[in-house]
Design a protein around this motif. Structure first.
Motif, mmCIF file in Angstrom:
data_model
loop_
_atom_site.group_PDB
_atom_site.id
_atom_site.type_symbol
_atom_site.label_atom_id
_atom_site.label_comp_id
_atom_site.label_asym_id
_atom_site.label_seq_id
_atom_site.Cartn_x
_atom_site.Cartn_y
_atom_site.Cartn_z
ATOM 1 N N THR A 41 4.188 -3.195 -7.896
ATOM 2 C CA THR A 41 3.193 -2.216 -7.594
ATOM 3 C C THR A 41 3.510 -1.389 -6.346
ATOM 4 O O THR A 41 4.095 -1.630 -5.353
ATOM 5 C CB THR A 41 1.605 -2.676 -7.423
ATOM 6 O OG1 THR A 41 1.792 -3.484 -6.491
ATOM 7 C CG2 THR A 41 1.314 -3.268 -9.025
ATOM 8 N N VAL A 42 2.985 -0.218 -6.191
ATOM 9 C CA VAL A 42 3.306 0.678 -5.062
ATOM 10 C C VAL A 42 2.000 1.093 -4.260
ATOM 11 O O VAL A 42 1.087 1.706 -5.081
ATOM 12 C CB VAL A 42 4.054 2.050 -5.531
ATOM 13 C CG1 VAL A 42 4.386 2.786 -4.254
ATOM 14 C CG2 VAL A 42 5.281 1.801 -6.128
ATOM 15 N N MET A 43 1.925 0.542 -2.900
ATOM 16 C CA MET A 43 0.576 0.857 -2.512
ATOM 17 C C MET A 43 0.755 1.621 -1.025
ATOM 18 O O MET A 43 1.823 1.639 -0.609
ATOM 19 C CB MET A 43 0.069 -0.499 -2.081
ATOM 20 C CG MET A 43 -0.095 -1.386 -3.278
ATOM 21 S SD MET A 43 -1.545 -1.079 -4.194
ATOM 22 C CE MET A 43 -2.960 -1.470 -3.149
ATOM 23 N N LYS A 44 -0.105 2.516 -0.823
ATOM 24 C CA LYS A 44 -0.274 3.129 0.327
ATOM 25 C C LYS A 44 -1.424 3.316 1.139
ATOM 26 O O LYS A 44 -2.267 3.670 0.377
ATOM 27 C CB LYS A 44 0.517 4.726 0.187
ATOM 28 C CG LYS A 44 0.564 5.293 1.582
ATOM 29 C CD LYS A 44 1.261 6.713 1.389
ATOM 30 C CE LYS A 44 1.160 7.890 2.612
ATOM 31 N NZ LYS A 44 1.880 6.872 3.887
ATOM 32 N N ASP A 45 -1.514 2.840 2.295
ATOM 33 C CA ASP A 45 -2.820 2.819 2.963
ATOM 34 C C ASP A 45 -3.962 2.141 1.966
ATOM 35 O O ASP A 45 -5.127 2.486 2.077
ATOM 36 C CB ASP A 45 -3.529 4.318 3.348
ATOM 37 C CG ASP A 45 -2.314 4.659 4.231
ATOM 38 O OD1 ASP A 45 -1.759 4.175 5.052
ATOM 39 O OD2 ASP A 45 -2.225 6.127 4.188
ATOM 40 N N ARG A 47 -4.266 2.103 -1.117
ATOM 41 C CA ARG A 47 -4.445 2.877 -2.307
ATOM 42 C C ARG A 47 -3.044 2.612 -3.269
ATOM 43 O O ARG A 47 -2.240 2.708 -2.963
ATOM 44 C CB ARG A 47 -4.499 4.118 -1.967
ATOM 45 C CG ARG A 47 -4.969 5.311 -3.247
ATOM 46 C CD ARG A 47 -5.406 6.674 -2.663
ATOM 47 N NE ARG A 47 -4.409 7.266 -1.723
ATOM 48 C CZ ARG A 47 -3.524 8.175 -2.410
ATOM 49 N NH1 ARG A 47 -3.774 8.412 -3.681
ATOM 50 N NH2 ARG A 47 -2.572 8.859 -1.690
ATOM 51 N N LEU A 49 -0.840 3.543 -5.734
ATOM 52 C CA LEU A 49 0.035 4.830 -6.251
ATOM 53 C C LEU A 49 0.501 4.854 -7.738
ATOM 54 O O LEU A 49 0.619 5.690 -8.539
ATOM 55 C CB LEU A 49 0.900 5.216 -5.337
ATOM 56 C CG LEU A 49 0.499 5.427 -3.652
ATOM 57 C CD1 LEU A 49 1.752 5.912 -3.207
ATOM 58 C CD2 LEU A 49 -0.504 6.518 -3.849
ATOM 59 N N SER A 51 3.404 2.059 -10.012
ATOM 60 C CA SER A 51 4.307 0.968 -10.024
ATOM 61 C C SER A 51 5.833 1.243 -10.374
ATOM 62 O O SER A 51 5.873 2.604 -10.935
ATOM 63 C CB SER A 51 3.868 -0.011 -11.168
ATOM 64 O OG SER A 51 3.860 0.416 -12.363
#
Length: 287
Positions: A41-45, A47, A49, A51
């Motif tokens: 998975t791709v997370m930023k702050d 949140r 975003l 995968s």
């Protein structure tokens, strides 16, 4: 959903099986290809975003490993036999040093009878030399792990076309390896065993591999081959590749493979139609 993906492939892509944080490799078979997939998975702050899923096509590599399997089996057999002979010589040497000459004679006779029994069994029941050599190698390797490899009294296999023998060796080798792993890991008594039965008719071969291990949990037994997925793939990597390749080989021959628990342990059954006519079969088996 629009592409119609389902089963194990869809589960990996959407992260449904192991949760968003799972990063283990998963094995999936799709349209005759053996894929190793990894989802992150791709997370930023905080949140989400999306995968990223990587797909590695291991089909050709797995088939190359299958092709060199006979050479690997030969080298493993020599190594295992060297280790086995060294242990036997140490035992004989120790008996001589303590003056037990009669026991030395009995020990050597017992070793000779055990070896001759396996040689005679394979020669009589397995006429294909490549498969017989594979089983001999696996017997020595199993013995290193204190597991007895048995050839069922119902075994009868004739000589096969080289292409069929190579595919059958892949199936037998992978199933025996997994059975030995299971039996060795669950044995505290020294009575661990694996039994192989090969049954042949005019158009197909059936392989049955039983073991004295703990068996498979019911939920794993239901899905272990359902979508090309193996639980061990997520945990141990290459062993999962072996089971997925076994499924792929059977399916390419329009065959099938299944697994069930018995009173003793797990039992894998693979049915593989032959793509080439059998040559000479042992007595009682159609040629």
């Amino acid at each position: 959903d629009d592409l119609g993906f389902e089963g194990r492939l869809r589960d990996v892509l959407v992260g449904a099986r192991h949760g968003a944080a799972d990063r283990h490799d998963q094995v999936v078979i799709r349209r005759g290809r053996l894929l190793v997939m990894n989802r992150m998975t791709v997370m930023k702050d905080g949140r989400l975003l999306g995968s990223v899923t990587t797909l590695r096509d291991r089909t050709e590599l797995a088939e190359l490993e299958r092709e060199i399997g006979s050479f690997r089996s030969s080298s493993e057999l020599l190594r295992a036999q060297a280790h086995e002979f060294a242990n036997q010589l140490h035992t004989i040497s120790g008996l001589i040093q303590i003056g037990e000459q009669d026991e030395v004679v009995r020990y050597i006779r017992a070793l000779n009878q055990r070896r001759q029994s396996l040689d005679v069994t394979l020669a009589r029941r397995v006429r294909d030399t490549a498969i017989a050599a594979l089983l001999m190698a696996k017997s020595s390797l199993a013995a290193e792990r204190k597991v007895s490899l048995r050839i069922s009294a119902g075994t009868a296999l004739g000589r096969l076309a080289p292409e069929d023998a190579a595919d059958l060796a892949t199936v037998i080798g992978n199933l025996v390896d997994n059975a030995v792993d299971a039996a060795a890991s669950d044995d505290d008594t020294g009575d661990a065993w694996v039994e192989v039965e090969l049954r042949q008719d005019a158009s197909s071969v059936e392989v049955v591999v039983r073991d004295s291990g703990p068996g498979l949990p019911p939920e794993v037994a239901r899905e272990v081959f359902a979508h090309g997925f193996t639980t061990k793939a997520a945990q141990e990597g290459e062993r999962g590749i072996g089971l997925a390749l076994t499924k792929l080989v059977c399916e390419r021959h329009s065959g099938e493979i299944s697994v069930a628990n018995t009173a003793d342990g797990a039992m894998f059954t693979a049915h593989m139609p032959l793509g080439h006519p059998a040559d000479v079969a042992p007595e009682g088996v159609p040629g």
